[in-house]
Design an enzyme around this catalytic site. Structure first.
Site, PDB file in Angstrom:
ATOM      1  N   ILE A  22      24.132  61.526  38.748  1.00 15.18           N
ATOM      2  CA  ILE A  22      25.286  61.463  37.852  1.00 15.18           C
ATOM      3  C   ILE A  22      25.130  60.344  36.825  1.00 15.18           C
ATOM      4  O   ILE A  22      25.378  60.541  35.633  1.00 15.18           O
ATOM      5  CB  ILE A  22      26.581  61.295  38.668  1.00 15.18           C
ATOM      6  CG1 ILE A  22      26.893  62.588  39.438  1.00 15.18           C
ATOM      7  CG2 ILE A  22      27.749  60.933  37.764  1.00 15.18           C
ATOM      8  CD1 ILE A  22      28.042  62.465  40.418  1.00 15.18           C
ATOM      9  N   ASP A  59      21.094  44.614  40.080  1.00 16.77           N
ATOM     10  CA  ASP A  59      21.766  44.803  41.365  1.00 16.77           C
ATOM     11  C   ASP A  59      23.247  44.532  41.150  1.00 16.77           C
ATOM     12  O   ASP A  59      23.664  43.382  40.954  1.00 16.77           O
ATOM     13  CB  ASP A  59      21.187  43.844  42.403  1.00 16.77           C
ATOM     14  CG  ASP A  59      21.838  43.976  43.773  1.00 16.77           C
ATOM     15  OD1 ASP A  59      22.813  44.744  43.902  1.00 16.77           O
ATOM     16  OD2 ASP A  59      21.382  43.297  44.715  1.00 16.77           O
ATOM     17  N   ARG A 144      33.404  60.800  56.735  1.00 12.42           N
ATOM     18  CA  ARG A 144      33.386  60.054  55.481  1.00 12.42           C
ATOM     19  C   ARG A 144      34.315  58.843  55.553  1.00 12.42           C
ATOM     20  O   ARG A 144      34.929  58.466  54.561  1.00 12.42           O
ATOM     21  CB  ARG A 144      33.788  60.948  54.306  1.00 12.42           C
ATOM     22  CG  ARG A 144      32.764  61.979  53.910  1.00 12.42           C
ATOM     23  CD  ARG A 144      31.539  61.331  53.266  1.00 12.42           C
ATOM     24  NE  ARG A 144      30.560  62.318  52.852  1.00 12.42           N
ATOM     25  CZ  ARG A 144      29.614  62.815  53.625  1.00 12.42           C
ATOM     26  NH1 ARG A 144      29.519  62.397  54.894  1.00 12.42           N
ATOM     27  NH2 ARG A 144      28.752  63.705  53.181  1.00 12.42           N
ATOM     28  N   TYR A 147      32.962  55.847  53.322  1.00 18.09           N
ATOM     29  CA  TYR A 147      32.887  56.309  51.940  1.00 18.09           C
ATOM     30  C   TYR A 147      34.280  56.595  51.387  1.00 18.09           C
ATOM     31  O   TYR A 147      34.617  56.180  50.266  1.00 18.09           O
ATOM     32  CB  TYR A 147      32.024  57.561  51.882  1.00 18.09           C
ATOM     33  CG  TYR A 147      31.838  58.145  50.501  1.00 18.09           C
ATOM     34  CD1 TYR A 147      30.975  57.549  49.595  1.00 18.09           C
ATOM     35  CD2 TYR A 147      32.508  59.303  50.108  1.00 18.09           C
ATOM     36  CE1 TYR A 147      30.786  58.087  48.324  1.00 18.09           C
ATOM     37  CE2 TYR A 147      32.324  59.848  48.850  1.00 18.09           C
ATOM     38  CZ  TYR A 147      31.464  59.237  47.964  1.00 18.09           C
ATOM     39  OH  TYR A 147      31.280  59.774  46.711  1.00 18.09           O
ATOM     40  N   VAL A 180      28.398  67.433  44.201  1.00 21.88           N
ATOM     41  CA  VAL A 180      27.537  67.570  43.031  1.00 21.88           C
ATOM     42  C   VAL A 180      26.082  67.608  43.478  1.00 21.88           C
ATOM     43  O   VAL A 180      25.647  66.779  44.286  1.00 21.88           O
ATOM     44  CB  VAL A 180      27.760  66.400  42.048  1.00 21.88           C
ATOM     45  CG1 VAL A 180      26.777  66.471  40.888  1.00 21.88           C
ATOM     46  CG2 VAL A 180      29.194  66.417  41.529  1.00 21.88           C
ATOM     47  N   PRO A 183      20.153  63.982  43.713  1.00 18.29           N
ATOM     48  CA  PRO A 183      19.260  63.435  44.740  1.00 18.29           C
ATOM     49  C   PRO A 183      20.019  62.871  45.934  1.00 18.29           C
ATOM     50  O   PRO A 183      19.567  62.992  47.076  1.00 18.29           O
ATOM     51  CB  PRO A 183      18.501  62.341  43.979  1.00 18.29           C
ATOM     52  CG  PRO A 183      18.475  62.814  42.571  1.00 18.29           C
ATOM     53  CD  PRO A 183      19.816  63.469  42.364  1.00 18.29           C
ATOM     54  N   SER A 184      21.164  62.270  45.689  1.00 15.05           N
ATOM     55  CA  SER A 184      21.972  61.738  46.782  1.00 15.05           C
ATOM     56  C   SER A 184      22.433  62.844  47.722  1.00 15.05           C
ATOM     57  O   SER A 184      22.377  62.706  48.953  1.00 15.05           O
ATOM     58  CB  SER A 184      23.184  60.991  46.217  1.00 15.05           C
ATOM     59  OG  SER A 184      24.057  60.586  47.251  1.00 15.05           O
TER      60      SER A 184
END
Length: 249
Positions: A22, A59, A144, A147, A180, A183-184
């Protein structure tokens, strides 16, 4: 949403976590619409083929590094904070280290980056866009807990910032995706496959959450962000905007 050439011309835009998924799609979209984009990611290797932007290894959990990075800018017109970390687990499966890692990467990084950028936006206002999630205060999802808590914090932070700075022309909104293809996500599918026994089952688990029957794309998220970065959205602030393929209907 179609690209609008030069819609963001003259704007300086910072995009974090721009190496892939994203964040990368957002950096490319803002660039293509004319913004002067400064893209950053903790993994510099992911930025090597991101062209047409000024790229920096950063970072976002390092407050001192953020302060040094932001100090170079006289004015920031657009900030998109896309840093996040997805931990899979119930509260019993989430130890203290995993919890703290989720909060630090997803929520504290936003505090660091937005807090450093706000003084650079006061002179003429601007648009701050956080990447939230429908897995947050909007809707609960299995496994989750960390998260969802961190992204719920992102939405709360977004609304508070919007309230504090609306009077001087700084807007703050959160774009909240559903599932979505990125790669994650592919990493999470692989992780879940190890638990469920097959990649096919894990993939179907995620697709079943989508009423549209498909994943979203990073480009679809980027289109909403470009709109929120533009003057066309000047009346929009303090909103959590769901782009989720019907999950929250």
């Amino acid at each position: 949403m179609d690209i609008v050439p030069n819609r963001l011309e003259g704007k300086t835009a910072l995009v974090t976590a721009a190496g892939q998924g994203i964040g990368r799609a957002i950096a490319e979209r803002l660039r293509d619409e004319g913004a002067d984009v400064f893209a950053s990611d903790i993994n510099g290797d992911l930025l090597t083929d991101l062209n047409g932007t000024t790229n920096n290894v950063l970072d976002a959990t390092d407050q001192s590094a953020i302060a040094d990075y932001v100090a170079q800018f006289k004015q920031i017109d657009v900030l998109v904070h896309a840093v996040g970390y997805v931990h899979q687990g119930t509260i019993e499966e989430t130890n203290a280290d995993a919890w703290q890692r989720s909060i630090d990467i997803t929520l504290t990084s936003a505090y660091n980056v937005i807090g450093a950028a706000i003084p650079k936006m006061k002179a003429r206002g601007g648009s701050i866009i956080t990447i939230g999630s429908v897995a947050s205060s909007i809707k609960g999802f299995p496994k989750r807990v960390a998260y969802g808590a961190a992204k719920g914090g992102i939405i709360g932070l977004t609304k508070a910032i919007a309230a504090d700075y609306v009077g001087i022309g700084i807007r703050c909104n959160s774009v909240c995706p559903g599932t979505v293809d990125s790669p994650s996500l592919r990493d999470r599918i692989s992780e879940l496959a190890a638990q469920m026994g097959s990649e096919e089952q894990a993939l179907q688990f995620f697709i079943d959450r989508q009423p549209t029957g498909r994943f979203g794309t990073s480009e679809e998220i980027a289109g909403i962000c470009a709109f929120l970065a533009s003057n066309e959205s000047a009346l929009i602030t303090g909103q959590a905007i769901n782009i989720d393929g019907g999950i929250t209907i």
